[in-house]
Scaffold this active site. Structure first.
Site, PDB file in Angstrom:
ATOM      1  N   HIS A 141      36.405  37.314  33.734  1.00  0.00           N
ATOM      2  CA  HIS A 141      37.051  38.133  34.764  1.00  0.00           C
ATOM      3  C   HIS A 141      38.147  37.348  35.486  1.00  0.00           C
ATOM      4  CE1 HIS A 141      33.740  36.838  37.777  1.00  0.00           C
ATOM      5  NE2 HIS A 141      34.850  36.219  38.140  1.00  0.00           N
ATOM      6  N   GLU A 146      36.394  42.949  35.749  1.00  0.00           N
ATOM      7  CA  GLU A 146      35.294  42.583  34.862  1.00  0.00           C
ATOM      8  C   GLU A 146      35.556  43.098  33.451  1.00  0.00           C
ATOM      9  OE1 GLU A 146      32.986  40.671  35.831  1.00  0.00           O
ATOM     10  OE2 GLU A 146      32.289  41.128  37.854  1.00  0.00           O
TER      11      GLU A 146
HETATM   12  P1  PGA Z   1      34.752  29.699  40.612  1.00  0.00           P
HETATM   13  O1  PGA Z   1      34.994  31.265  40.438  1.00  0.00           O
HETATM   14  O2  PGA Z   1      36.097  29.080  40.813  1.00  0.00           O
HETATM   15  O3  PGA Z   1      33.886  29.600  41.815  1.00  0.00           O
HETATM   16  O4  PGA Z   1      34.093  29.239  39.347  1.00  0.00           O
HETATM   17  C1  PGA Z   1      35.936  31.687  39.516  1.00  0.00           C
HETATM   18  C2  PGA Z   1      35.917  33.194  39.411  1.00  0.00           C
HETATM   19  O5  PGA Z   1      34.832  33.795  39.385  1.00  0.00           O
HETATM   20  O6  PGA Z   1      37.004  33.770  39.314  1.00  0.00           O
END
Ligand code: PGA
Length: 245
Positions: A141, A146
């Site tokens: 995503h 999603e």
């Molecule tokens: P994260 O999240 O940087 O905390 O891994 C990334 C995202 O879900 O877009």
């Protein structure tokens, strides 16, 4: 298909510094630019570096505008887990940006359609996004777009996948408190940015980074659409790039 520029870094801190260099260059060239910003753990070293450079007088955000990718449905801007709160505490409170010129989708809106439309209009009114920052979810995503049967173009409401809620529950007291829906810029909103910067760190992102940039372009891997964007830079650490030669 365009060539995706990949910058390989030793550590997440170096990812932050190399990413900050892109902002230094952009702000020099266009002091009144519009930044597309993102939340999550991965941008934190970048935000720390931007704060440091601003404090050192190397960066001036006084004319900068920003639009964030997404926000949880049902959370107000002063809720500690809201993305507005994240942006204030991790970046905006520490740089000389005018908060009135920063937008995040309104998690408490009573008119979803009007809020989403106004969000797109504001971005357009501000001249379009110059540099869109993205993290990447384990399911591919970007923002809260999603995996899905089709790419959704504009800012819209989404139901969150269980995998995403699980990944984000570390910030809440329990999984039940993680919102089940959110508002996010669409894939079209992201693709309209003049430049895209995707940051990824950690071994757990290696597989999805490979799939996104070297696999088929499909709405089942939302980030894969970036293969069709003319100006994408991926800045990642060795761990996240460990499946790419
Ligand atoms: P994260 O999240 O940087 O905390 O891994 C990334 C995202 O879900 O877009």
């Amino acid at each position: 298909m365009h060539h995706v520029k990949i910058i390989r870094c030793a550590t997440p801190e170096e990812v932050g510094k190399r990413a900050a260099d892109m902002y230094t260059a952009l702000l020099q060239e266009k002091p009144a630019c519009l930044l597309g910003l993102a939340t999550g753990s991965t941008p934190l070293p970048l935000y720390r570096e931007l704060v440091k450079r601003c404090e050192a007088g190397e960066l001036d955000f006084s004319r900068v505008r920003s639009a964030n990718l997404d926000e949880y449905k049902g959370l107000s801007g002063d809720h500690p887990q809201s993305y507005r709160y994240f942006m204030n505490t991790n970046l905006f409170d520490h740089i000389n940006i005018d908060k009135a010129r920063t937008i995040v989708p309104d998690g408490l809106t009573s008119d979803v359609e009007a809020m989403c439309e106004a969000y797109e209009e504001k971005i357009e009114e501000w001249g379009g996004i110059d540099l869109q920052l993205l993290g990447i979810g384990h399911d591919g995503h970007i923002g809260f777009n999603e995996p899905c049967d089709t790419f959704v173009g504009k800012t819209h409401e989404v139901e969150l996948e269980e995998l995403t809620r699980e990944a984000n529950k570390r910030f809440f007291n329990s999984i039940d408190e993680v919102p089940t829906a959110a508002y996010t810029m669409g894939i079209g909103t992201v693709m309209s940015a003049r430049k895209v910067l995707l940051v990824a760190t950690g071994k757990d992102k290696a597989e999805i980074v490979k799939k996104s940039f070297f696999g088929p372009v499909t709405p089942m891997v939302p980030a894969s659409i970036l293969q069709f964007h003319p100006d994408v830079t991926v800045i990642a650490d060795e761990a996240a790039l460990s499946l790419i030669d």
